[in-house]
Scaffold this motif. Structure first.
Motif, mmCIF file in Angstrom:
data_model
loop_
_atom_site.group_PDB
_atom_site.id
_atom_site.type_symbol
_atom_site.label_atom_id
_atom_site.label_comp_id
_atom_site.label_asym_id
_atom_site.label_seq_id
_atom_site.Cartn_x
_atom_site.Cartn_y
_atom_site.Cartn_z
ATOM 1 N N ASP A 22 -9.028 2.499 -4.326
ATOM 2 C CA ASP A 22 -8.302 2.453 -5.598
ATOM 3 C C ASP A 22 -8.166 1.006 -6.050
ATOM 4 N N ARG A 23 -7.853 0.140 -5.070
ATOM 5 C CA ARG A 23 -7.691 -1.271 -5.387
ATOM 6 C C ARG A 23 -8.491 -2.099 -4.407
ATOM 7 N N ALA A 56 -5.771 3.957 -1.412
ATOM 8 C CA ALA A 56 -6.859 3.340 -0.649
ATOM 9 C C ALA A 56 -7.076 1.921 -1.148
ATOM 10 N N LEU A 57 -6.997 0.984 -0.217
ATOM 11 C CA LEU A 57 -7.162 -0.419 -0.571
ATOM 12 C C LEU A 57 -8.323 -0.979 0.239
ATOM 13 N N LEU A 109 0.856 -1.182 0.000
ATOM 14 C CA LEU A 109 0.000 0.000 0.000
ATOM 15 C C LEU A 109 0.893 1.232 0.000
ATOM 16 N N GLY A 110 0.723 2.058 -1.025
ATOM 17 C CA GLY A 110 1.547 3.258 -1.127
ATOM 18 C C GLY A 110 0.925 4.422 -0.386
ATOM 19 N N ALA A 111 1.708 5.507 -0.258
ATOM 20 C CA ALA A 111 1.194 6.698 0.419
ATOM 21 C C ALA A 111 0.005 7.254 -0.351
ATOM 22 N N PRO A 161 -7.383 -3.305 -9.466
ATOM 23 C CA PRO A 161 -7.957 -1.965 -9.310
ATOM 24 C C PRO A 161 -9.470 -2.077 -9.193
ATOM 25 N N SER A 162 -10.078 -1.207 -8.387
ATOM 26 C CA SER A 162 -11.475 -1.451 -8.031
ATOM 27 C C SER A 162 -12.412 -1.425 -9.241
#
Lengths: 321, 337
Positions: free
Chosen positions: B239-240, B53-54, B48-50, B254-255
């Motif tokens: 996002d994912r 949203a996962l 998970l990047g900065a 990706p969502s």
């Protein structure tokens, strides 16, 4: 808050009325009276006996006597002890102090050891020390108080470290105030230990299981997730909640201590309210019986009231209802 | 089972020097029960990047909450035991941290909100004091009433001055969850983990809380890990999406891709059980059977006993999470059929 206090004090009236009525009734249902023993004496004529009974209103039915007692009680006159020949209230107040002293010191001792020990056992669940605490607690719960009191007397008699029974030494009145204090304290040690022992076990087990439940609560996870040190999580967040059921227990424990004092006082000849009630029962000193029962009831109700106040102070959810 | 050497699925564009905010590698966690180790999380890898949203989706008991709680090592141990893997937060492994380092991560980097706001707030402390406690720990310079009021306004609490001295039980469920969010944000975390934040709330309040989370993410540069069993809220926020089943990730995409073209039969079944507002109203299809219990996961593909497309070899052949399309990972060899 004030209405709550007043309401609770008003509740006291029907309870005391019921208890005193029931005590009068039960006393009158038992055979014999204070003068039955006197009747065995051939030197006392039946006329004299009848005179004595009439003087003590014992020739009247129980409800008439109850009426007399009640009309005096509202004027704070709780009757006359025919055995001790003094006012019942005077006698009780002198004994009440002894019972209170014993109950209080036993309570303080039991609670101040049991609560930290319970916390410690819960935090170190399933450790060797926790198991040892459990073992001691179960021993404390299962040994009858009578046996423990007798063992304590045996201990006192064989070692001479402590006085065997009583609340003060024979020369008490000749001592300086400081020596009097030491003498009382010395007499207090063994009864306090005996009385505290059984109560300690119960409180400790309760504290342990409450805290174990609370440590599983979600707000404890929240506290940890905040980054609080584990000590804060336990003492600030968990213990603060786990203590609430114990406050309810505190009220019952005041009652338990008075009945517990009943046994310990009798075995260890501690001149308290429990022993006085027992003696007056066997002597059929009926006004004294009623007065001490009423007093014990009042103490019990007040103990519960104090517990409720503490609980309301501790738990905001109760305060607002 | 995926191996530790396989690259963690991510849509992060480069493997540059700065490590990702959160990097879970082949996490394996057991619950010890009667001397047996029951695997609850089995080889989960997530990155998970900065600001990302996962969404972690799955039925109850699939291991999604345990995975999320593990990020700050909040799963009580015992009974839990980490059997392997790494959880890297800003590059350092949470599973190897000392209590002191861990406390700095908790709240300081990762904050949590939970399913039941009513039981997640301490009932005996005023809500203002509970928020202030977070500030004192992580931002002592801002530990004052003005900052608490600012946070309460941020999460949309009306008349915050009068709410400050309330106890949790005096607030509604939605307000309690807003307090939880304010408390979580007080420490300026870089990642907010929301563990089924709307499950215990009324439907209208659910929408408000989701809206609040989306709005906060826009205002504050913060990553979000949302755990839910409700695919309906995924498209709004994430996002994912990672779909979990029986302790494993079965699909990660990706969502919009996942919602429009789910490839794993379990994801498809999950989507068919969500009511749609458009189109013909028919019976909702439930997934037959139950989530397998811990310690009794089926051999081969763990979903095969409930899978409508199961083939004979599904019960024997173990499955791998493979990148079948760019950044679309699926744990099913027959995804294309």
């Amino acid at each position: 808050m004030w209405t709550f206090t007043v309401k609770r004090l008003l509740h006291l009236i029907p309870i005391l009325l019921g208890v005193s009525l029931l005590t009068f009734l039960l006393m009158s249902l038992t055979p014999g009276d204070y003068f039955t023993e006197l009747a065995q004496n051939p030197q006392i004529s039946p006329q004299k006996l009848a005179e004595l009974r009439a003087k003590a209103h014992l020739d009247r039915p129980w409800y008439v006597r109850y009426g007399y007692w009640l009309s005096n009680a509202v004027r704070l006159d709780f009757g006359y002890s025919i055995a001790y020949k003094i006012q019942a209230s005077e006698l009780i107040f002198s004994r009440l102090w002894n019972t209170f002293l014993l109950s209080l010191s036993a309570s303080v001792l039991a609670w101040s050891i049991a609560v930290p020990l319970g916390i410690w056992a819960a935090v170190h669940k399933d450790s060797v020390a926790d198991r040892a605490c459990s073992l001691i607690a179960f021993a404390g719960l299962s040994i009858p108080e009578v046996l423990l009191a007798l063992l304590a007397l045996m201990f006192a008699a064989s070692t001479h470290w402590f006085p065997v029974g009583g609340a003060q030494g024979a020369t008490f009145d000749l001592l300086t105030p400081w020596e009097q204090f030491c003498d009382r304290a010395h007499h207090l040690v063994l009864p306090t230990l005996v009385l505290a022992a059984s109560e300690l076990a119960g409180i400790m087990r309760q504290m342990r299981s409450n805290l174990l439940d609370t440590l599983r609560a979600e707000f404890v996870t929240t506290a940890r997730a905040k980054g609080l040190p584990e000590g804060w999580v336990i003492y600030k967040h968990a213990v603060r909640n786990a203590i609430n059921p114990l406050l309810t227990m505190f009220g019952y424990s005041l009652a338990g201590l008075l009945s517990g004092a009943f046994i310990v006082e009798n075995v260890m000849s501690w001149p308290g309210l429990g022993r006085l009630t027992m003696e007056s029962l066997s002597k059929k000193d009926h006004e004294l019986v009623v007065a001490s029962v009423v007093m014990a009831t009042a103490l019990l109700v007040i103990g519960n009231f104090v517990a409720d106040l503490l609980l309301a102070w501790s738990d905001p959810r109760i305060r607002l209802k | 089972m995926s191996s530790a050497s396989s690259p963690a699925p991510s849509n992060a564009t480069s493997a540059d020097a700065t490590p990702p905010l959160l990097d879970i590698r082949d996490l394996r966690l057991d619950f010890m029960k009667d001397g047996r180790a029951l695997r609850a999380v089995d080889g989960v890898s997530l990155r998970l990047g900065a600001g990302e949203a996962l969404c972690l989706v799955g039925e109850s008991g699939c291991g999604k909450s345990v995975t999320a709680l593990s990020i700050a090592r909040l799963v009580p141990s015992p009974p839990a035991r980490y059997a392997g893997g790494e959880i890297r937060v800003n590059g350092s492994d949470v599973l190897k941290m000392s209590p002191r380092e861990l406390r700095a991560i908790r709240g300081g980097v990762v904050s949590y909100i939970f399913q039941e706001p009513g039981s997640s707030l301490n009932p005996v402390f005023r809500v203002g004091a509970q928020i202030l406690e977070s500030l004192k720990l992580h931002r002592p310079e801002a530990a004052n009433e003005e900052e608490v009021l600012r946070l309460l306004r941020l999460v949309g609490i009306p008349a915050p001055e009068s709410r400050l001295r309330d106890y949790p039980h005096q607030l509604s469920g939605g307000m309690q969850q807003r307090i939880m969010i304010a408390m979580a944000l007080a420490s300026h975390p870089r990642l907010l983990v929301a563990d089924e934040p709307t499950t215990a709330l009324d439907v209208t309040i659910q929408a408000q809380i989701i809206e609040l989370l989306r709005e906060l993410r826009r205002q504050i540069q913060m990553s979000l890990l949302l755990i839910t069993h409700n695919l309906g809220i995924v498209g709004d926020l994430a996002d994912r999406v990672a779909v979990m089943y029986a302790g494993q990730i079965v699909e990660l995409a990706p969502s919009h891709t996942l919602l429009s073209r789910p490839l794993h039969p379990y994801t498809r079944a999950l989507m068919n059980s969500v009511p749609k507002l458009k189109g013909q109203v028919g019976r909702l299809s439930a997934i037959p059977g139950n989530v397998p219990n811990l310690g009794s996961f089926p051999e081969g593909c763990r979903f095969h006993p409930r899978c409508p497309q199961a083939r004979p070899d599904c019960s024997t052949q173990s499955t791998q999470l493979l990148e079948v399309e760019p950044s679309h990972w699926v744990r099913c060899p027959y995804w294309s059929t």
